[in-house]
Design an enzyme around this catalytic site. Structure first.
Site, PDB file in Angstrom:
ATOM      1  N   LYS A  15      -3.521   3.571   9.143  1.00 38.52           N
ATOM      2  CA  LYS A  15      -4.658   3.863   8.643  1.00 38.52           C
ATOM      3  C   LYS A  15      -5.732   4.134   9.962  1.00 38.52           C
ATOM      4  O   LYS A  15      -6.620   5.033  10.103  1.00 38.52           O
ATOM      5  CB  LYS A  15      -5.480   2.917   7.740  1.00 38.52           C
ATOM      6  CG  LYS A  15      -4.756   2.944   6.215  1.00 38.52           C
ATOM      7  CD  LYS A  15      -5.214   1.865   5.299  1.00 38.52           C
ATOM      8  CE  LYS A  15      -5.460   0.636   5.964  1.00 38.52           C
ATOM      9  NZ  LYS A  15      -4.235  -0.372   6.036  1.00 38.52           N
ATOM     10  N   ARG A  90     -11.197  -1.843  -0.946  1.00 35.03           N
ATOM     11  CA  ARG A  90      -9.917  -2.633  -0.899  1.00 35.03           C
ATOM     12  C   ARG A  90      -9.681  -3.251  -2.267  1.00 35.03           C
ATOM     13  O   ARG A  90      -8.613  -3.707  -2.621  1.00 35.03           O
ATOM     14  CB  ARG A  90      -9.894  -3.612   0.071  1.00 35.03           C
ATOM     15  CG  ARG A  90      -8.943  -3.431   1.334  1.00 35.03           C
ATOM     16  CD  ARG A  90      -9.108  -4.655   2.434  1.00 35.03           C
ATOM     17  NE  ARG A  90      -7.980  -4.400   3.182  1.00 35.03           N
ATOM     18  CZ  ARG A  90      -8.075  -4.170   4.397  1.00 35.03           C
ATOM     19  NH1 ARG A  90      -8.945  -3.417   4.868  1.00 35.03           N
ATOM     20  NH2 ARG A  90      -6.844  -4.181   5.303  1.00 35.03           N
ATOM     21  N   ARG A 129       1.715  -4.404  17.297  1.00 31.23           N
ATOM     22  CA  ARG A 129       0.634  -3.793  17.379  1.00 31.23           C
ATOM     23  C   ARG A 129      -0.237  -4.685  18.641  1.00 31.23           C
ATOM     24  O   ARG A 129      -0.304  -5.706  18.307  1.00 31.23           O
ATOM     25  CB  ARG A 129      -0.132  -4.026  16.049  1.00 31.23           C
ATOM     26  CG  ARG A 129      -1.613  -3.516  16.501  1.00 31.23           C
ATOM     27  CD  ARG A 129      -2.347  -2.863  14.945  1.00 31.23           C
ATOM     28  NE  ARG A 129      -2.543  -4.099  13.969  1.00 31.23           N
ATOM     29  CZ  ARG A 129      -3.288  -3.888  12.888  1.00 31.23           C
ATOM     30  NH1 ARG A 129      -3.573  -2.428  12.579  1.00 31.23           N
ATOM     31  NH2 ARG A 129      -3.315  -4.933  12.005  1.00 31.23           N
ATOM     32  N   ARG A 162      -3.518  -9.358  17.484  1.00 35.38           N
ATOM     33  CA  ARG A 162      -4.183 -10.031  16.298  1.00 35.38           C
ATOM     34  C   ARG A 162      -3.309 -11.317  15.787  1.00 35.38           C
ATOM     35  O   ARG A 162      -2.480 -11.203  15.640  1.00 35.38           O
ATOM     36  CB  ARG A 162      -4.607  -9.020  15.356  1.00 35.38           C
ATOM     37  CG  ARG A 162      -5.710  -8.286  15.661  1.00 35.38           C
ATOM     38  CD  ARG A 162      -6.053  -7.169  14.667  1.00 35.38           C
ATOM     39  NE  ARG A 162      -5.921  -7.309  13.154  1.00 35.38           N
ATOM     40  CZ  ARG A 162      -5.913  -6.389  12.372  1.00 35.38           C
ATOM     41  NH1 ARG A 162      -6.210  -5.251  12.605  1.00 35.38           N
ATOM     42  NH2 ARG A 162      -6.029  -6.975  11.101  1.00 35.38           N
ATOM     43  N   ARG A 173      -0.675 -10.700   3.600  1.00 36.31           N
ATOM     44  CA  ARG A 173      -1.595  -9.436   3.434  1.00 36.31           C
ATOM     45  C   ARG A 173      -0.827  -8.517   2.719  1.00 36.31           C
ATOM     46  O   ARG A 173      -1.462  -7.728   1.947  1.00 36.31           O
ATOM     47  CB  ARG A 173      -1.678  -9.115   4.936  1.00 36.31           C
ATOM     48  CG  ARG A 173      -2.707  -9.828   5.466  1.00 36.31           C
ATOM     49  CD  ARG A 173      -2.854  -9.671   7.063  1.00 36.31           C
ATOM     50  NE  ARG A 173      -3.284  -8.283   7.392  1.00 36.31           N
ATOM     51  CZ  ARG A 173      -2.813  -7.669   8.458  1.00 36.31           C
ATOM     52  NH1 ARG A 173      -2.064  -8.389   9.525  1.00 36.31           N
ATOM     53  NH2 ARG A 173      -3.402  -6.638   8.729  1.00 36.31           N
TER      54      ARG A 173
END
Ligand code: ADP
Ligand code: ADP
Length: 221
Positions: A15, A90, A129, A162, A173
């Site tokens: 996203k 969300r 990431r 992160r 998540r």
């Protein structure tokens, strides 16, 4: 004309990556509620502390807090022509609040891009990431390498991994996405706003597909 595009999809599907391209293409601000929360966490303020207590566990920050944050962001001058919304809404309650907010501004959600990929890809993407400290630009150690290891190509700031991209939080998540966010697929399908994009392809291929959707849905874009 006001243009509001929502990017919907599980964590790690792309996203943020695609939002940056769309924002450039349409000259609209990229609004990521996750990035705004992380900026507040960095500042160590009350909102940051509260958000961190949820984010670190992979849970959603409560709707009232998140909606107030978005409402505030929309008062800034760069939002005058619309926005690309990454990671908001969300929950259905956030989607209802967004509809009311956009109505009051004389706009509406024009398009929801629902990006999909299997769970194995999401886990692989999040595990590799690397995000930039300054503005949340993202890279990947295999799929989107920065020119210099550990340094953001765009603003030169440090790249970091992160905490909530650790395997155990990621599984949480994804579960929370399924329970709390996935109902938005039906919500926006019923409103005839949803277009599904296959996110399993390369970053460039997904971007090309999105461009063709934008051409169809936003004739002037
Ligand atoms: P999201 O905002 O949905 O969590 P990101 O845009 O941050 O996802 O992407 C998650 C990670 O996967 C990043 O490291 C990014 O570079 C990488 N990535 C994004 N899209 C793709 C893709 N189509 N193929 C492979 N890797 C991707
Ligand atoms: P990702 O890029 O992996 O989809 P984000 O950066 O968008 O993750 O969000 C990181 C975290 O911030 C989420 O796991 C959640 O705790 C919080 N968050 C972001 N946006 C929202 C939102 N709209 N509602 C509630 N919590 C949010």
């Amino acid at each position: 004309m006001l243009t509001y595009i929502v990017l919907l999809g599980p964590p790690g599907v792309g996203k943020g990556t695609q939002s940056k391209f769309i924002a450039n293409e349409l000259d609209l601000p990229h609004i990521s509620t996750g990035d705004i929360f992380r900026a507040n966490i960095k500042q160590g303020n009350e909102l940051g502390k509260l958000a961190d207590s949820y984010i670190s566990k992979g849970k959603l920050v409560p709707d009232d807090v998140t909606i107030a944050l978005l409402r505030e962001r929309f008062t800034q001058p760069d939002c005058k022509n619309g926005a690309i919304l990454d990671g908001f809404p969300r929950t259905p309650a956030q989607a209802d609040a967004l509809e009311i907010l956009l109505n009051s501004l004389g706009g509406r959600v024009n398009l929801v891009l629902f990006i999909t990929a299997p769970a194995e890809s999401l886990i692989e993407r999040l595990a590799g990431r690397w995000s930039c400290r300054a503005q949340g630009h993202v890279f990947h150690e295999r799929f989107n390498l920065p020119k210099v290891k550990g340094v953001c190509d765009i603003d030169g700031s440090e790249l970091y991994q992160r905490d909530d991209d650790k395997a155990e939080t990621v599984l949480n998540r994804i579960e929370i996405y399924k329970n709390q966010t996935a109902p938005l697929i039906q919500y926006y399908t019923e409103r005839k706003l949803l277009t599904e994009v296959n996110g399993i392809e390369s970053i460039e291929a997904v971007s090309t597909e999105i461009k063709s959707v934008l051409k169809k849905v936003l004739p002037s874009g």
